[in-house]
Scaffold this active site. Structure first.
Site, PDB file in Angstrom:
ATOM      1  N   ARG A   1     -11.653  16.387   6.942  1.00 22.40           N
ATOM      2  CA  ARG A   1     -12.286  16.583   5.682  1.00 22.40           C
ATOM      3  C   ARG A   1     -13.769  16.942   6.020  1.00 22.40           C
ATOM      4  O   ARG A   1     -14.433  16.704   6.754  1.00 22.40           O
ATOM      5  CB  ARG A   1     -12.455  15.181   4.622  1.00 22.40           C
ATOM      6  CG  ARG A   1     -11.325  15.113   4.200  1.00 22.40           C
ATOM      7  CD  ARG A   1     -11.351  13.847   3.129  1.00 22.40           C
ATOM      8  NE  ARG A   1     -10.136  13.242   2.952  1.00 22.40           N
ATOM      9  CZ  ARG A   1      -9.757  11.710   2.950  1.00 22.40           C
ATOM     10  NH1 ARG A   1     -10.844  11.204   3.224  1.00 22.40           N
ATOM     11  NH2 ARG A   1      -8.559  11.492   2.675  1.00 22.40           N
TER      12      ARG A   1
ATOM     13  N   GLU B   1      -8.604  -4.930   4.518  1.00 22.16           N
ATOM     14  CA  GLU B   1      -8.278  -4.732   3.135  1.00 22.16           C
ATOM     15  C   GLU B   1      -6.936  -5.479   2.417  1.00 22.16           C
ATOM     16  O   GLU B   1      -7.247  -6.111   1.426  1.00 22.16           O
ATOM     17  CB  GLU B   1      -8.258  -3.429   3.074  1.00 22.16           C
ATOM     18  CG  GLU B   1      -9.332  -2.415   3.045  1.00 22.16           C
ATOM     19  CD  GLU B   1      -9.016  -1.042   3.630  1.00 22.16           C
ATOM     20  OE1 GLU B   1      -8.591  -1.175   4.827  1.00 22.16           O
ATOM     21  OE2 GLU B   1      -9.267  -0.109   2.918  1.00 22.16           O
TER      22      GLU B   1
ATOM     23  N   HIS C   1     -17.958   2.413   7.494  1.00 21.63           N
ATOM     24  CA  HIS C   1     -16.198   2.528   7.563  1.00 21.63           C
ATOM     25  C   HIS C   1     -16.149   3.773   8.153  1.00 21.63           C
ATOM     26  O   HIS C   1     -15.890   4.894   7.337  1.00 21.63           O
ATOM     27  CB  HIS C   1     -15.446   2.379   6.195  1.00 21.63           C
ATOM     28  CG  HIS C   1     -14.180   2.345   6.054  1.00 21.63           C
ATOM     29  ND1 HIS C   1     -13.202   1.301   6.058  1.00 21.63           N
ATOM     30  CD2 HIS C   1     -13.352   3.477   6.495  1.00 21.63           C
ATOM     31  CE1 HIS C   1     -12.091   1.615   6.155  1.00 21.63           C
ATOM     32  NE2 HIS C   1     -12.041   2.805   6.657  1.00 21.63           N
TER      33      HIS C   1
ATOM     34  N   ARG D   1      -2.750  -1.970  -3.503  1.00 19.58           N
ATOM     35  CA  ARG D   1      -3.759  -1.063  -3.137  1.00 19.58           C
ATOM     36  C   ARG D   1      -3.768   0.096  -4.126  1.00 19.58           C
ATOM     37  O   ARG D   1      -2.929   0.926  -3.967  1.00 19.58           O
ATOM     38  CB  ARG D   1      -3.874  -0.885  -1.898  1.00 19.58           C
ATOM     39  CG  ARG D   1      -5.087   0.162  -1.665  1.00 19.58           C
ATOM     40  CD  ARG D   1      -5.212   0.698  -0.101  1.00 19.58           C
ATOM     41  NE  ARG D   1      -6.410   1.400  -0.083  1.00 19.58           N
ATOM     42  CZ  ARG D   1      -6.585   2.204   0.710  1.00 19.58           C
ATOM     43  NH1 ARG D   1      -5.646   2.688   1.417  1.00 19.58           N
ATOM     44  NH2 ARG D   1      -7.871   2.988   0.752  1.00 19.58           N
TER      45      ARG D   1
ATOM     46  N   HIS E   1     -12.802   3.421  -0.406  1.00 23.81           N
ATOM     47  CA  HIS E   1     -12.647   2.510   0.605  1.00 23.81           C
ATOM     48  C   HIS E   1     -13.358   1.080   0.050  1.00 23.81           C
ATOM     49  O   HIS E   1     -13.815   0.366   0.879  1.00 23.81           O
ATOM     50  CB  HIS E   1     -13.358   2.830   2.088  1.00 23.81           C
ATOM     51  CG  HIS E   1     -12.846   4.101   2.818  1.00 23.81           C
ATOM     52  ND1 HIS E   1     -13.605   4.966   3.356  1.00 23.81           N
ATOM     53  CD2 HIS E   1     -11.544   4.313   2.883  1.00 23.81           C
ATOM     54  CE1 HIS E   1     -12.748   5.626   3.955  1.00 23.81           C
ATOM     55  NE2 HIS E   1     -11.527   5.510   3.579  1.00 23.81           N
TER      56      HIS E   1
ATOM     57  N   ASN F   1       0.915  -1.253   0.074  1.00 22.02           N
ATOM     58  CA  ASN F   1      -0.063   0.045  -0.137  1.00 22.02           C
ATOM     59  C   ASN F   1       0.953   1.217  -0.064  1.00 22.02           C
ATOM     60  O   ASN F   1       1.423   1.723   1.033  1.00 22.02           O
ATOM     61  CB  ASN F   1      -1.011  -0.201   1.214  1.00 22.02           C
ATOM     62  CG  ASN F   1      -1.813   1.163   1.312  1.00 22.02           C
ATOM     63  OD1 ASN F   1      -1.810   1.974   0.490  1.00 22.02           O
ATOM     64  ND2 ASN F   1      -2.668   1.117   2.372  1.00 22.02           N
TER      65      ASN F   1
END
Ligand code: ADP
Length: 419
Positions: free
Chosen positions: A241, A402, A208, A92, A181, A7
Site C-alpha cells: 500500500r 489481538e 504496529h 475480529r 489495527h 478472524n
C-alpha cells in the site's frame, strides 16, 4: 469460560480457542485457507504438541466452522469433548464505520448495523458476516461478540478525525479517519501503561509494523490520533500500500497511464481507471512497488544485501522510506501530545527486525530517545525494554496479541448481567 476467537477474512478463517479460567491459556489455534477456491483449500491446526495440515475443499465459511469444530473436538487430539463446551465466540471486525465504537454482543439489530459497514470495507465485512453466520449455523445459540478494530480510535478528538472536506459531504458519506489495527494498538498501549505503572498522564506512540502498518498516538490510555484513515491505505508505506500521498496523484496517474510503456505497467494493472485504482494503490505499491521485488520486508532486506534481482538500490530506498515515515509520525505525535513517554514496536517487522528499530530511533536526541543497541540487536518476539537506562523515553518491544484482547472482551461482555 471457553472462548473461540474467529478472524474471518474473504478467503480464510483464523481461530484460537482460549480457556479464560486458566489465565487465558490458548488451547488450540489454526487456519482454514482458500475458502471458496477450487484449489488450495486446507485446514492447519495446532494444539500443544499436535500439529497437522489437511487438504480439503472448503466451499464456504459455514463449512470452515464445521472443520474447526471437528478439529477442536476430535477424539484423538481434540482439546474439548463437545462443541457445547464452547461458551462464547468473539469475532475480529476490521471496520465498524460510524455504527460501532465498542465491542458488542451480536443481536439482529447489531447484524443490521454490521451490514451497513460493508461500503467502508467490503471484502472484510462480508467475510465477517459469513463467519458469524457460519458460527450461528454450527454452534446455534452460543453468544457471539464483535470486537471492533476501529473502536479504539473512536476516542480521537474531532480535530484528528476530520478531513478538510465540505462538512455536508463528509457527514453525509461518513467520511472521516477511522484508523485500523485498533485492537493491537489497544493491547500494546495497555501493556505499556502497565509497565509505566499508570494510565493517566501517559503519552505513548505505538508502531504496529506488519504487512499493513499503522502508528498511533495514545494519550491517557486513549487513542489520540492514528496514521490510517478512512481505509487502511493511509499512513506510512506498507507491504503493497502507498501510505500517505498527495490525493491529486490519483487522477494524474489515471489520466497519464497510457504514457507508461505497456511492459512497465505492473502485472494485473495493464489498464488503470477509477474502477481499479483503489486496488492498484492497495496491491501494487508500497514496498513492493518501490523495491520492485516484494511486499515482504524480509525479501526487501535480502535484496539490499544480495542484489539478486538487480534492485538493491530501489530496495534500500523502500527501506529508507519506511524508516523515515515512522520517524516523521513519531515526531508528529510527540508534538501533538506535547511529549512522549514511550515508543512501542510491535507486529511482524516491529517484533523481529532490530535494524529498523535502531534506524528509527537514531538521531532522536531532540526527544531524549536513547536505544540500548546491544539489547535491541538480539531482542525478538518477547516483551523487552530496548531503551538505555538514561533514555528520557522508554522504548519497548511488545508482541501484539489481538486474539487475547478479543477473548477478554468477549468474556467480559458475555458475563455482563442481562447478556
Ligand atoms: P500482518 O500485517 O499480515 O499481520 P505481520 O504482522 O505478520 O503481518 O508482519 C508481516 C511482515 O513482517 C512481513 O513484511 C515480514 O517480512 C515482516 N517480518 C517478519 N519477520 C521479519 C524479520 N526478521 N525482519 C524483517 N521483517 C520481518
Amino acid at each position: 469460560m471457553i472462548v473461540l476467537v474467529v478472524n474471518a477474512g474473504s478467503s480464510s478463517l483464523k481461530y484460537q480457542l482460549f480457556d479464560t479460567e486458566k489465565n487465558y491459556e490458548m488451547l488450540a489455534k489454526g487456519l482454514c485457507d482458500c475458502i471458496g477456491l477450487k484449489e488450495g483449500g486446507r485446514i492447519k491446526h495446532e494444539a500443544g504438541q499436535t500439529k497437522y495440515e489437511t487438504e480439503v475443499f472448503i466451499p464456504d465459511h459455514a463449512f470452515a466452522v464445521e472443520l474447526v469444530v471437528k478439529a477442536l473436538t476430535d477424539p484423538a487430539h481434540g482439546v474439548i469433548k463437545d462443541m457445547s463446551e464452547i461458551d462464547a465466540v468473539g469475532h475480529r471486525i476490521v471496520q465498524g464505520g460510524p455504527y460501532f465504537s465498542d465491542s458488542v454482543l451480536v443481536t439482529d439489530a447489531v447484524m443490521e448495523d454490521l451490514s451497513k459497514c460493508v461500503p467502508f470495507a467490503p471484502l472484510h465485512t462480508n467475510a465477517h458476516i459469513q463467519g458469524i453466520k457460519g458460527i450461528t449455523a454450527v454452534l446455534k445459540n452460543v453468544p457471539q461478540v464483535l470486537v471492533i478494530d476501529t473502536g479504539f480510535h473512536c476516542s480521537m478528538p474531532e480535530v484528528a478525525k476530520t478531513y478538510a472536506l465540505p462538512r455536508k459531504v463528509a457527514k453525509t458519506l461518513a467520511v472521516r479517519r477511522y484508523g485500523a489495527h485498533g485492537t493491537s494498538h489497544r493491547y500494546v498501549s495497555g501493556e505499556m501503561c502497565r509497565i509505566l505503572g499508570r494510565v493517566e498522564g501517559t503519552k505513548i506512540v505505538t508502531c504496529h509494523l506488519g504487512n499493513g502498518s499503522s502508528i498511533s498516538a495514545v494519550k491517557d490510555g486513549k487513542c489520540f490520533d492514528t496514521s490510517m484513515g478512512l481505509t487502511p491505505l493511509a499512513g506510512i508505506i506498507m507491504g503493497s500500500r502507498t501510505g500517505d500521498m498527495d490525493p491529486a496523484i490519483v487522477p494524474f496517474i489515471i489520466q497519464n497511464y497510457e504514457k507508461i510503456p505497456y511492459e512497465d505497467r505492473p502485472e494485473k494493472f495493464k489498464t488503470l481507471s477509477v474502477d481499479n485504482v483503489n486496488d492498484f494503490m492497495n496491491k501494487a505499491c508500497g514496498l513492493l512497488g518501490v523495491s520492485g521485488v516484494s511486499s515482504d520486508m524480509r525479501a526487501v532486506i535480502a535484496e539490499i544485501e544480495t542484489n539478486a534481482h538487480g534492485c538493491a538500490d530501489d530496495a534500500k530506498l523502500a527501506y529508507d522510506i519506511l524508516v523515515y515515515g515512522i520517524k516523521k509520525y513519531i515526531g508528529a505525535y510527540a508534538a501533538a501530545m506535547n511529549g512522549c513517554d514511550a515508543i512501542v514496536f510491535t507486529a511482524g517487522i516491529g517484533e523481529n527486525n532490530a535494524a529498523i528499530r535502531r534506524d528509527v530511533c537514531r538521531d532522536m536526541d531532540y526527544l531524549g530517545v536513547k536505544l540500548d543497541e546491544k539489547v535491541n540487536a538480539t531482542a525478538r518476539g518477547k516483551v523487552t525494554k530496548l531503551s538505555a537506562p538514561d533514555s528520557k523515553v522508554e522504548v519497548y518491544l511488545i508482541p501484539t496479541n489481538e486474539e487475547l484482547m478479543i477473548a477478554k472482551d468477549t468474556e467480559e461482555i458475555v458475563r455482563k448481567p442481562g447478556a
